[in-house]
Design an enzyme around this catalytic site. Structure first.
Site, PDB file in Angstrom:
ATOM      1  N   GLY A 110       0.827  -1.209   0.000  1.00 23.29           N
ATOM      2  CA  GLY A 110       0.000   0.000   0.000  1.00 23.29           C
ATOM      3  C   GLY A 110       0.860   1.257   0.000  1.00 23.29           C
ATOM      4  O   GLY A 110       1.994   1.253  -0.501  1.00 23.29           O
ATOM      5  N   GLY A 111       0.340   2.315   0.615  1.00 20.78           N
ATOM      6  CA  GLY A 111       1.019   3.618   0.567  1.00 20.78           C
ATOM      7  C   GLY A 111       2.421   3.587   1.156  1.00 20.78           C
ATOM      8  O   GLY A 111       3.357   4.136   0.579  1.00 20.78           O
ATOM      9  N   ASP A 135      -7.893  -0.507   1.901  1.00 15.81           N
ATOM     10  CA  ASP A 135      -8.309   0.890   2.090  1.00 15.81           C
ATOM     11  C   ASP A 135      -8.527   1.636   0.771  1.00 15.81           C
ATOM     12  O   ASP A 135      -9.128   2.713   0.761  1.00 15.81           O
ATOM     13  CB  ASP A 135      -7.260   1.657   2.901  1.00 15.81           C
ATOM     14  N   GLY A 178     -10.083   1.764   7.838  1.00 20.94           N
ATOM     15  CA  GLY A 178      -9.789   2.975   7.060  1.00 20.94           C
ATOM     16  C   GLY A 178      -9.438   4.112   8.003  1.00 20.94           C
ATOM     17  O   GLY A 178     -10.344   4.767   8.515  1.00 20.94           O
ATOM     18  N   GLN A 302     -12.110  -8.109   7.864  1.00 16.80           N
ATOM     19  CA  GLN A 302     -12.209  -7.488   6.535  1.00 16.80           C
ATOM     20  C   GLN A 302     -11.000  -7.796   5.656  1.00 16.80           C
ATOM     21  O   GLN A 302     -11.033  -7.601   4.454  1.00 16.80           O
ATOM     22  CB  GLN A 302     -12.338  -5.966   6.676  1.00 16.80           C
ATOM     23  N   ARG A 303      -9.896  -8.222   6.275  1.00 13.89           N
ATOM     24  CA  ARG A 303      -8.690  -8.496   5.485  1.00 13.89           C
ATOM     25  C   ARG A 303      -8.496  -9.984   5.220  1.00 13.89           C
ATOM     26  O   ARG A 303      -7.589 -10.362   4.478  1.00 13.89           O
ATOM     27  CB  ARG A 303      -7.449  -7.969   6.232  1.00 13.89           C
TER      28      ARG A 303
HETATM   29  O1  F6P Z   1      -3.394  -0.891   5.913  1.00 15.77           O
HETATM   30  C1  F6P Z   1      -4.725  -1.180   5.858  1.00 15.77           C
HETATM   31  C2  F6P Z   1      -5.357  -1.338   7.180  1.00 15.77           C
HETATM   32  O2  F6P Z   1      -6.256  -2.342   6.940  1.00 15.77           O
HETATM   33  C3  F6P Z   1      -6.048  -0.106   7.788  1.00 15.77           C
HETATM   34  O3  F6P Z   1      -7.328   0.141   7.342  1.00 15.77           O
HETATM   35  C4  F6P Z   1      -6.027  -0.427   9.254  1.00 15.77           C
HETATM   36  O4  F6P Z   1      -6.131   0.717  10.017  1.00 15.77           O
HETATM   37  C5  F6P Z   1      -4.708  -1.070   9.406  1.00 15.77           C
HETATM   38  O5  F6P Z   1      -4.470  -1.755   8.191  1.00 15.77           O
HETATM   39  C6  F6P Z   1      -4.580  -1.981  10.597  1.00 15.77           C
HETATM   40  O6  F6P Z   1      -3.491  -2.818  10.407  1.00 15.77           O
HETATM   41  P1  F6P Z   1      -2.675  -3.646  11.465  1.00 15.77           P
HETATM   42  O7  F6P Z   1      -3.604  -4.002  12.567  1.00 15.77           O
HETATM   43  O8  F6P Z   1      -2.204  -4.816  10.717  1.00 15.77           O
HETATM   44  O9  F6P Z   1      -1.573  -2.801  11.920  1.00 15.77           O
END
Ligand code: F6P
Length: 376
Positions: A110-111, A135, A178, A302-303
């Site tokens: 991602g970013g 996201d 998000g 969601q992931r």
């Molecule tokens: O990077 C995407 C994302 O799904 C965000 O929407 C969320 O805030 C974050 O990852 C949470 O990621 P982690 O719990 O893996 O640090």
């Protein structure tokens, strides 16, 4: 001479990563006879030289599998926790890139990954990136893979919350992932028929939200669904955080370490308070409307799991386009989705940028037209 490709997945996992690995790998090996080596757990595997050979057998049977067979991490090359302290491991990465005789490093992420890849490019490595995140906030691409799957999961959750909210005459506040961009909450909120949708791009007024729920109540609808991005903020909180961020910048400019520490601590405290803002909102709505409220946090559900057909298709077409670009020697680009095709976009135009929801986006317009409250 056949090219040697290194490939890694970095940042939060998302559905479609394996489909992308398979797309790049199968096309690179099958169409161009290249050699592909995977690095485990994002940039950390490249530092620690932990690899997985990607060939016909390891790339087989993974299209429908969620997560990433390579593993992932949020480690940054230049600020990697090593034995209790953060270290710049860029030199080690360059050495391992050379040791593997790589022609290019493919970074799928991602970013943050776009930024890290661009940095490595500035150190002279050939890099090429693919856009993944649920996201959907990577700049310069129509869409990212992972988003469609997460959209389906969040929409189904909102569908299911309707019947229980309706039966108990309750408000259900459902938190969608998000932090900085509201694509997922907005998309799932519209698709799932949420009555209120709150996103980071539009700071909300809790009284406006409560009034919209009461208006529904007066019209005979005693339940409401509020879809909220985890990064959505009330107007007051958004203003306080903005002010605190400016104070940090000012202290940085002045070069006053005490003032800077104080400003940073204040900002951190405000950000920590945001962590339970969804629960706070539900409590406030209960007080303002006198309707019982509940909170559902969808979180990492969601992931997880198998990618949707659309994400498999997107990841495969961007992955194969990536192999074609490598064969042509096109490096230093993001393989962006553009319409039905793919387009290389220079990483300098992508790194450090974020695609948030424009306030005049058609989804926003449509939500307003059907009477959805956006909190403003
Ligand atoms: O990077 C995407 C994302 O799904 C965000 O929407 C969320 O805030 C974050 O990852 C949470 O990621 P982690 O719990 O893996 O640090």
């Amino acid at each position: 001479m056949a090219k040697h490709i290194g490939i890694l997945t970095a940042g939060g996992d998302s559905p479609g990563l394996n489909a992308a690995l398979r797309g790049v790998g199968k096309a690179a090996i099958g169409a161009y006879g290249m050699q592909v080596v995977g690095f485990r757990d994002g940039f950390r595997g490249l530092v620690e030289n932990r690899t997985m050979r990607l060939d016909g057998s390891t790339l087989s049977g993974i299209l429908t599998v969620g997560g990433t067979i390579l593993g992932t991490s949020r480690d940054k090359p230049h600020r990697m926790p090593m034995g209790g302290q953060e270290m710049d491991m860029t030199d080690v990465i360059i050495a391992n890139y050379q040791k593997h005789n790589l022609d290019v490093l493919v970074c799928i992420g991602g970013g943050g990954t776009q930024k890290n890849a661009y940095r490595l490019m500035q150190y002279g490595l050939n890099v090429i990136t693919l856009p993944k995140t649920i996201d959907n906030d990577v700049a310069m691409t129509d869409v990212t893979f992972g988003f469609d799957t997460a959209l389906g999961i969040a929409t189904e959750a909102i569908d299911r919350l309707h019947s229980t909210a309706h039966s108990h005459h309750r408000i259900i506040v459902v938190e969608v992932m998000g932090h900085n961009a509201g694509w997922l909450a907005l998309g799932a909120g519209i698709a799932g028929g949420a009555d209120v949708i709150l996103i980071p791009e539009i700071p909300y007024d809790v009284n406006v939200v409560a009034e919209s729920i009461l208006a529904r109540y007066r019209s005979g609808k005693a339940f409401s669904i509020v879809a909220i991005s985890e990064g959505a903020m009330s107007r007051e909180d958004a203003a306080a955080i903005q002010e605190a961020q400016q104070a940090v910048k000012k202290a940085e400019k002045k070069g006053d370490p005490d003032k800077l520490a104080e400003a940073q601590a204040h900002l951190a405290a405000l950000e920590t308070a945001q962590l339970d803002s969804t629960v706070r909102l539900a409590r406030q709505l209960e007080q303002l409307t006198r309707l019982e409220s509940r909170v559902t946090i969808l979180g990492h559900l969601q992931r997880g799991g198998t990618p949707s057909a659309a994400d498999r298709l997107l990841a495969t077409r961007l992955g194969t386009a990536c192999a074609d670009l490598i064969a042509q020697g096109v490096y230093g680009v993001l393989v962006a989705a553009r319409g039905d095709g793919a387009e290389p976009v220079p990483l300098s135009e992508v790194a450090g940028k974020r695609k948030t929801v424009p306030l005049d986006h058609p989804w926003i317009e449509s939500a307003r037209r059907i009477g959805t409250c956006l909190g403003d």
